[in-house]
Motif scaffolding. Sequence first.
Motif, short mmCIF file in Angstrom:
data_model
loop_
_atom_site.label_atom_id
_atom_site.label_comp_id
_atom_site.label_asym_id
_atom_site.label_seq_id
_atom_site.Cartn_x
_atom_site.Cartn_y
_atom_site.Cartn_z
N LYS A 121 0.78 -1.29 0.01
CA LYS A 121 -0.10 0.59 0.14
C LYS A 121 0.36 1.14 0.31
N LEU A 122 0.23 2.12 -0.63
CA LEU A 122 1.28 3.39 -0.77
C LEU A 122 1.14 4.69 1.10
N VAL A 123 1.77 5.00 1.38
CA VAL A 123 1.26 5.63 2.81
C VAL A 123 1.96 6.82 2.21
N GLU A 124 2.42 7.30 1.24
CA GLU A 124 3.18 8.55 1.06
C GLU A 124 2.51 9.04 -0.69
N VAL A 125 1.69 10.07 -0.94
CA VAL A 125 2.15 10.25 -2.67
C VAL A 125 3.15 11.56 -2.87
N ARG A 126 3.82 11.98 -4.06
CA ARG A 126 4.63 13.51 -3.93
C ARG A 126 4.23 13.71 -5.64
N THR A 127 4.26 14.40 -6.10
CA THR A 127 4.45 14.91 -7.19
C THR A 127 5.19 16.23 -7.90
N VAL A 128 5.76 16.67 -8.89
CA VAL A 128 6.32 17.64 -8.90
C VAL A 128 5.80 17.37 -10.31
N THR A 129 6.02 18.77 -11.21
CA THR A 129 5.67 18.83 -12.50
C THR A 129 5.93 20.25 -13.34
N ALA A 130 6.23 19.90 -14.60
CA ALA A 130 5.83 21.31 -15.44
C ALA A 130 5.36 21.33 -16.44
N SER A 131 5.01 22.63 -16.65
CA SER A 131 4.34 22.72 -18.14
C SER A 131 4.06 24.43 -18.93
N THR A 132 4.65 24.08 -20.54
CA THR A 132 5.04 25.63 -20.64
C THR A 132 4.51 25.75 -22.13
N GLU A 133 4.50 26.04 -22.55
CA GLU A 133 4.11 26.22 -24.21
C GLU A 133 5.50 27.27 -24.71
N PRO A 134 5.81 27.50 -26.10
CA PRO A 134 6.69 28.23 -26.52
C PRO A 134 5.74 29.30 -26.40
N GLU A 135 6.59 30.55 -26.20
CA GLU A 135 5.85 32.38 -26.30
C GLU A 135 6.94 32.93 -27.17
N ASP A 136 8.20 33.42 -26.78
CA ASP A 136 9.27 33.90 -27.46
C ASP A 136 10.37 32.76 -28.72
N ALA A 137 9.75 32.18 -28.92
CA ALA A 137 10.66 31.58 -29.43
C ALA A 137 9.95 29.77 -30.40
N GLU A 138 10.82 29.29 -30.63
CA GLU A 138 10.35 28.02 -31.36
C GLU A 138 9.68 27.02 -31.08
N TRP A 139 10.53 26.65 -30.07
CA TRP A 139 10.69 25.23 -29.13
C TRP A 139 10.57 25.45 -27.37
N ALA A 140 9.98 24.50 -27.20
CA ALA A 140 9.41 24.72 -25.41
C ALA A 140 9.57 23.60 -24.97
N ALA A 141 10.62 23.65 -23.65
CA ALA A 141 11.07 22.11 -22.76
C ALA A 141 10.14 21.90 -21.49
N ALA A 142 9.83 20.99 -20.67
CA ALA A 142 9.13 20.52 -19.82
C ALA A 142 10.16 19.63 -19.14
N VAL A 143 10.95 20.10 -17.97
CA VAL A 143 11.81 19.15 -16.99
C VAL A 143 11.05 18.33 -15.84
N ALA A 144 11.13 18.02 -15.86
CA ALA A 144 10.55 17.28 -13.90
C ALA A 144 11.89 16.10 -13.57
N ALA A 145 12.10 15.76 -12.73
CA ALA A 145 13.35 15.12 -12.01
C ALA A 145 13.22 14.94 -10.29
N VAL A 146 14.02 13.38 -10.08
CA VAL A 146 14.26 13.53 -9.10
C VAL A 146 15.84 13.13 -8.67
N VAL A 147 16.60 13.54 -8.38
CA VAL A 147 17.64 13.39 -8.31
C VAL A 147 18.72 12.92 -7.06
N PHE A 148 19.60 12.56 -7.73
CA PHE A 148 19.92 11.51 -6.09
C PHE A 148 21.00 12.05 -5.75
N TRP A 149 21.92 12.32 -4.63
CA TRP A 149 22.80 12.37 -4.38
C TRP A 149 22.93 11.14 -2.77
N GLY A 150 25.00 11.32 -2.12
CA GLY A 150 24.87 11.15 -1.40
C GLY A 150 25.00 10.01 -0.19
#
Length: 150
Positions: A121-150
């Motif tokens: 069973k899940l005891v916790e759920v977390r999300t991180v999001t990104a969303s966009t569309e190009p306004e001043d350029a031809e291309w747009a990108a959206a990135v979401a990540a979980v980064v590890f270290w230590g």
Amino acid sequence: MGVPKKYALVSGTGEADTSLAAFDAALIDAGIGDCNLVELSSILPPNAEEDDLPEFPPGSIVPAVVAKAVGRGLVSSCICVGRLESGLGIVSERAATDSVETVRRLAKRDVEEMARLRGEKLVEVRTVTASTEPEDAEWAAAVAAVVFWG
């Protein structure tokens, strides 16, 4: 490489006149643009603790689960982290030329199914999001990540 002790959820958006430059701009916005990312699959170590993203030296090799969307219209990405009763974490990454609500819903559904497959069973759920569309350029990108270290 050992088992990471820390992680951070990050997201960013960018736009540029080429698809690669838009992706680079999104990585910079997320705080990981000067890192060499090593893509991982979908497991968060049981004892890993969430923390603020450290400032990695330029060129650092950094493990991450990454969701990226690049396009000429609306782009959205989501990372969903689910913590199971056992302490294990499972991660879903979703990206599409669709709404942020859609990618979030799909990522949450993935995590629920991954928990079911493990008989837990899940005891916790977390999300991180990104969303966009190009306004001043031809291309747009959206990135979401979980980064590890230590």
